[in-house]
Design an enzyme around this catalytic site. Structure first.
Site, PDB file in Angstrom:
ATOM      1  N   ASN A 135     -37.050   2.197  53.386  1.00  0.00           N
ATOM      2  CA  ASN A 135     -38.050   1.227  53.363  1.00  0.00           C
ATOM      3  C   ASN A 135     -37.390  -0.028  53.127  1.00  0.00           C
ATOM      4  OD1 ASN A 135     -37.935   1.076  50.129  1.00  0.00           O
ATOM      5  ND2 ASN A 135     -38.801   3.217  50.737  1.00  0.00           N
ATOM      6  N   PRO A 178     -42.357  15.464  46.620  1.00  0.00           N
ATOM      7  CA  PRO A 178     -42.996  15.486  45.272  1.00  0.00           C
ATOM      8  C   PRO A 178     -43.257  13.977  44.571  1.00  0.00           C
ATOM      9  CG  PRO A 178     -40.607  15.918  45.267  1.00  0.00           C
ATOM     10  CD  PRO A 178     -40.945  15.673  46.731  1.00  0.00           C
ATOM     11  N   PHE A 189     -45.444   1.688  39.256  1.00  0.00           N
ATOM     12  CA  PHE A 189     -45.765   0.446  40.405  1.00  0.00           C
ATOM     13  C   PHE A 189     -46.587   0.619  41.299  1.00  0.00           C
ATOM     14  CE2 PHE A 189     -42.699  -3.117  39.361  1.00  0.00           C
ATOM     15  CZ  PHE A 189     -42.154  -2.640  38.089  1.00  0.00           C
ATOM     16  N   LYS A 234     -54.895   3.937  41.255  1.00  0.00           N
ATOM     17  CA  LYS A 234     -53.636   4.727  41.114  1.00  0.00           C
ATOM     18  C   LYS A 234     -53.188   5.186  39.688  1.00  0.00           C
ATOM     19  CE  LYS A 234     -50.871   3.482  44.743  1.00  0.00           C
ATOM     20  NZ  LYS A 234     -49.897   2.660  45.444  1.00  0.00           N
TER      21      LYS A 234
HETATM   22  N1  CTP Z   1     -43.641   7.275  43.251  1.00  0.00           N
HETATM   23  C1  CTP Z   1     -43.052   8.343  42.717  1.00  0.00           C
HETATM   24  N2  CTP Z   1     -42.965   9.480  43.581  1.00  0.00           N
HETATM   25  C2  CTP Z   1     -43.485   9.299  44.968  1.00  0.00           C
HETATM   26  C3  CTP Z   1     -44.232   8.150  45.338  1.00  0.00           C
HETATM   27  C4  CTP Z   1     -44.421   7.132  44.489  1.00  0.00           C
HETATM   28  O1  CTP Z   1     -42.636   8.283  41.680  1.00  0.00           O
HETATM   29  N3  CTP Z   1     -43.135  10.409  45.754  1.00  0.00           N
HETATM   30  C5  CTP Z   1     -44.010   6.158  42.469  1.00  0.00           C
HETATM   31  C6  CTP Z   1     -43.423   4.795  42.637  1.00  0.00           C
HETATM   32  O2  CTP Z   1     -42.031   4.704  41.869  1.00  0.00           O
HETATM   33  C7  CTP Z   1     -44.265   3.936  42.043  1.00  0.00           C
HETATM   34  C8  CTP Z   1     -45.601   4.703  42.081  1.00  0.00           C
HETATM   35  O3  CTP Z   1     -45.581   6.037  42.071  1.00  0.00           O
HETATM   36  O4  CTP Z   1     -44.062   3.688  40.712  1.00  0.00           O
HETATM   37  C9  CTP Z   1     -46.680   4.093  43.358  1.00  0.00           C
HETATM   38  O5  CTP Z   1     -46.020   4.378  44.514  1.00  0.00           O
HETATM   39  P1  CTP Z   1     -46.827   4.034  45.873  1.00  0.00           P
HETATM   40  O6  CTP Z   1     -46.003   4.416  47.031  1.00  0.00           O
HETATM   41  O7  CTP Z   1     -47.402   2.569  45.911  1.00  0.00           O
HETATM   42  O8  CTP Z   1     -48.057   5.150  45.636  1.00  0.00           O
HETATM   43  P2  CTP Z   1     -48.244   5.963  46.711  1.00  0.00           P
HETATM   44  O9  CTP Z   1     -48.476   7.420  45.784  1.00  0.00           O
HETATM   45  O10 CTP Z   1     -47.555   6.260  47.722  1.00  0.00           O
HETATM   46  O11 CTP Z   1     -50.063   5.814  46.945  1.00  0.00           O
HETATM   47  P3  CTP Z   1     -50.437   5.110  48.223  1.00  0.00           P
HETATM   48  O12 CTP Z   1     -49.704   6.053  49.196  1.00  0.00           O
HETATM   49  O13 CTP Z   1     -51.913   5.311  47.987  1.00  0.00           O
HETATM   50  O14 CTP Z   1     -50.028   3.802  48.358  1.00  0.00           O
END
Ligand code: CTP
Length: 398
Positions: free
Chosen positions: A208, A304, A324, A338
């Site tokens: 990404n 995870p 975040f 969230k």
């Molecule tokens: N995060 C994490 N592990 C993951 C996915 C996300 O630790 N597998 C953490 C990111 O570091 C960030 C937060 O979760 O602090 C939010 O990530 P985001 O990608 O915005 O959230 P998602 O869980 O992917 O939710 P959505 O798909 O609904 O946006």
């Protein structure tokens, strides 16, 4: 943070001088008193009146101002402070300091002081990179002068690169650090940062646009405040900060392992843009085109959730867990949900739609969401967001 501290603020003559006004405010918010001094050139950018009005005291300007000498001589002025801060420190002022010139009030005070000096350089990128400035910088550092910034970014002169003055909030952090002991000394903080790479086959991966800039800046700001930082980073495009326990990973699963291996921490900041999914089966060999043109089909499984895993720990949970939320629509609503879904204490929410230029860019505009409500922070450099967040973390852990 700076209660009772007296700061002698020398304002140099550069376009960044306007930020000195905000700096005075921030020092006062932190409990410090500011005695301002303007160089002749600084007066071309900010007026002594506005500086004095904000500081709540006289703005000193002239070495040969006899009234000043009757009230307070320049030697006394240079010693009455607890710290001397130069912001902006122009190329000219740095050169004078390095050479030991004393031909105006600012340079005389800098020569006469017996206190620590912190400078926030600000100048055109070429001037900053010029061997003369870099030589002066090295001299000043070896003289014990502390330096904050400059930052990378778009400059008033239209060029881009290092030379932009550190934001006032970063200068305040550096000031707190200059006084020591640092407020996060003895605290362990974990920071995740950067993107993850999820393999498709041995040569391809899904990634990404995260550069790792925000997570890196947060780790650096925490180190500046004295924290013992474990920095778990995916393959970022910015260099990792110095002074951290550095763990490099590629995938979300490896990031989770590294986070668990970091052990118990006081606070954890999850700034990484972790891939939500990975390819279900990773072949040992490169996927080849087939003669009949059949397209490969990728099947995904969920990665995870590292933030949720740590937030929902029943034992050994950090006192403060910060996530975040990178959103492209309904930022507040999604981010608020969230925070509850993941179980973290704070969410730093931002709009990463392409039009904002935030992902991969220098600036960030965030909203801090806590159990007490939401706080919109103005758009500022990622380093400034980091400094402000690090200050908030230190308050929460104290
Ligand atoms: N995060 C994490 N592990 C993951 C996915 C996300 O630790 N597998 C953490 C990111 O570091 C960030 C937060 O979760 O602090 C939010 O990530 P985001 O990608 O915005 O959230 P998602 O869980 O992917 O939710 P959505 O798909 O609904 O946006």
């Amino acid at each position: 943070m700076l209660a009772g501290k007296r700061i002698l603020l020398i304002i140099g003559g550069g376009i960044a001088a306007y930020k000195a006004l905000e700096l005075i405010r921030r020092y006062q918010d932190a409990g410090a008193t500011v005695t301002p001094v303007l160089t002749g050139a600084a007066e071309q950018f900010v007026t002594p009146l506005s500086v004095a009005a904000l500081a709540g005291q006289k703005a000193y300007r002239d070495l040969f101002d006899l009234t000043d000498e009757a009230e307070m001589g320049h030697i006394q002025l240079s010693r009455a402070a607890d710290l001397v801060v130069v912001a902006p420190a122009t190329a000219d002022l740095m050169a004078k300091m390095a050479a030991g010139l004393a031909n105006d009030l600012a340079s005389t005070l800098l020569m006469a002081t017996d206190k620590a000096v912190l400078i926030a350089p600000a100048m055109n990128v070429r001037m900053w990179q010029h061997p003369a400035t870099q030589r002066n910088l090295a001299t000043l550092r070896s003289d014990g002068v502390q330096v904050v910034g400059p930052n990378d970014g778009a400059m008033a002169c239209g060029e881009f690169g290092p030379g932009r003055m550190a934001e006032p909030v970063e200068i305040v952090t550096a000031t707190v650090a200059a006084f020591g002991p640092k407020p996060l000394t003895g605290k362990r903080v974990l920071v995740t940062s950067g993107p993850t790479h999820e393999p498709i086959d041995p040569v391809r991966y899904i990634a990404n646009r995260s550069s790792g800039a925000q997570g890196t800046a947060i780790a650096r700001a925490l180190v500046d405040l004295g924290a013992d930082v474990t920095f778990v980073t995916g393959p970022a495009s910015v260099a990792p900060p110095e002074g951290v326990r550095l763990v490099r990973v590629e995938t979300a699963r490896a990031m989770l392992e590294a986070v668990i291996a970091a052990g118990t921490v006081d606070a954890a900041v999850f700034a990484a843009a972790v891939a939500d999914w990975r390819v279900a089966t990773e072949p040992d060999q490169k996927i080849k085109k087939t003669p009949d043109g059949a397209l490969p089909e990728l099947r995904f499984v969920e990665n995870p959730d590292i933030l949720a895993t740590v937030s929902q720990r029943t034992s050994g949970r950090p006192k403060l867990v910060i996530g975040f939320a990178a959103e492209t629509q309904n930022v507040l609503e999604n981010a608020t949900a969230k925070r509850l879904r993941k179980g973290c204490d704070w969410i730093v929410a931002n709009d990463v739609s392409a039009a904002t230029g935030i992902m991969g860019g220098v600036d960030n505009a965030v909203t801090l969401i806590t159990a007490d409500g939401t706080e919109d922070w103005p758009r500022m450099a990622k380093t400034a967001v980091a400094a402000r967040l690090a200050q908030r973390i230190s308050e929460a852990l104290s």
